[in-house]
Design a protein around this motif. Sequence first.
Motif, short mmCIF file in Angstrom:
data_model
loop_
_atom_site.label_atom_id
_atom_site.label_comp_id
_atom_site.label_asym_id
_atom_site.label_seq_id
_atom_site.Cartn_x
_atom_site.Cartn_y
_atom_site.Cartn_z
N ARG A 171 -5.38 8.73 -7.34
CA ARG A 171 -6.23 8.02 -6.78
C ARG A 171 -7.13 8.42 -5.90
O ARG A 171 -8.41 8.03 -5.32
N SER A 215 -1.68 5.98 -17.82
CA SER A 215 -0.88 5.94 -16.61
C SER A 215 0.43 6.60 -16.87
O SER A 215 0.99 6.81 -15.63
N THR A 260 0.97 -0.28 -21.26
CA THR A 260 0.29 1.13 -20.63
C THR A 260 -0.10 1.77 -21.80
O THR A 260 -0.03 1.70 -22.90
N LEU A 295 -5.74 10.77 -12.91
CA LEU A 295 -4.90 9.66 -12.55
C LEU A 295 -4.93 9.59 -10.96
O LEU A 295 -4.71 8.31 -10.45
N GLY A 298 -0.11 6.61 -11.35
CA GLY A 298 0.84 6.55 -12.51
C GLY A 298 2.00 7.55 -12.35
O GLY A 298 2.47 7.64 -11.36
N ILE A 303 0.77 9.07 -7.67
CA ILE A 303 1.25 9.56 -8.83
C ILE A 303 2.83 9.91 -8.60
O ILE A 303 3.04 10.51 -7.67
N GLY A 330 -6.38 5.75 -11.18
CA GLY A 330 -5.23 4.43 -10.82
C GLY A 330 -4.08 4.86 -10.64
O GLY A 330 -3.13 3.88 -10.65
#
Length: 257
Positions: free
Chosen positions: A123, A85, A6, A121, A130, A178, A128
């Motif tokens: 979405r 992330s 990561t 971060l 995190g 997140i 993505g």
Amino acid sequence: MKIQATLAIVIGGCQGIGQQIAARLLEKGAKVCIADIQDGGAVLTEFHQQFTSSRVDFHPCNVSKDSEIDDVFAHVREIWGRFPSIVISTAGIIDEHDWQKCVDINLGGSIRVVNAARRFLGRDSGGGGGVVVLTSSISGIQPDFWGPVYSATKHAVVGLVRSWAILQQKPNFEQHGIRFNVVCPGAVETPFLEQTDRALHREWHRNRLHSIQLFSPNEVAEAFIRLVEDDELNGEAIRLTRDLGVHLVQFPDTVYA
Ligand SMILES: NC(=O)C1=CN([C@@H]2O[C@H](COP(=O)(O)OP(=O)(O)OC[C@H]3O[C@@H](n4cnc5c(N)ncnc54)[C@H](O)[C@@H]3O)[C@@H](O)[C@H]2O)C=CC1
Ligand SMILES: CCCCC/C=C\C=C\C(=O)C/C=C\C/C=C\CCCC(=O)O
């Protein structure tokens, strides 16, 4: 979340608890960008002796400035190809005399880090997802007469984390993907304790400090790692005290959310 491979940001990572968190993440195979208001030369030299130099970097950052936090995220994407992330901030001070500064760094800095994580971060903004872990204190769960402003900022950090965390349980609202968690340590053996003179009742404070069994920065770092790794943990606070041990804080029931 499995930490191996990561990307992580550790703000406040030049010393103390943040440095130990960075070390644990590196040991577990992450690439780590340390960000801090102080110069990163010393910490980079230390880490380059232990870890592959391409896995650890430094970028300057004052959490009082949105643009400097954004720059850290941009830097990570530039050098490692994507946004992190894992986002951790331990940046914090105690200063009952310059209370605006204390609020601006401890609370304002935490809000700015969360806002940046949401943008980069989230979405719902193309990221993505995190995990974000912030730093409160046992003074964020209980009052402390030597640091009312410090305690207020640390209570606020707990509220910030728990509020963002419950959004994930609201199916009709944006899903940021997140997890948000927070660590609430008792006294820890770091340079932070030298800020005694910025507390109220400083003689009492200084004397009391000598009677406390301090945590090591590594014990606290392990709590951060648990909150990163366990995907079940969202909106949680780990408190570390010698009297009560290391535990997830039980908050009162939420009545309307
Ligand atoms: N040491 C202790 O007894 C305890 C500390 N804490 C909290 O843990 C966090 C970390 O504490 P320690 O590692 O002990 O402190 P420390 O003072 O050793 O490290 C804090 C790091 O944050 C950085 N920093 C300070 N202001 C900054 C800013 N404006 N922007 C970016 N970086 C900044 C410092 O340069 C330093 O590297 C703090 O938020 C503190 O309130 C909580 C409970 C106990
Ligand atoms: C009581 C004075 C010690 C204060 C240490 C200086 C700064 C600490 C900042 C914190 O955020 C931690 C707050 C309180 C720690 C105080 C006592 C811890 C002892 C309790 C325990 O470990 O069981």
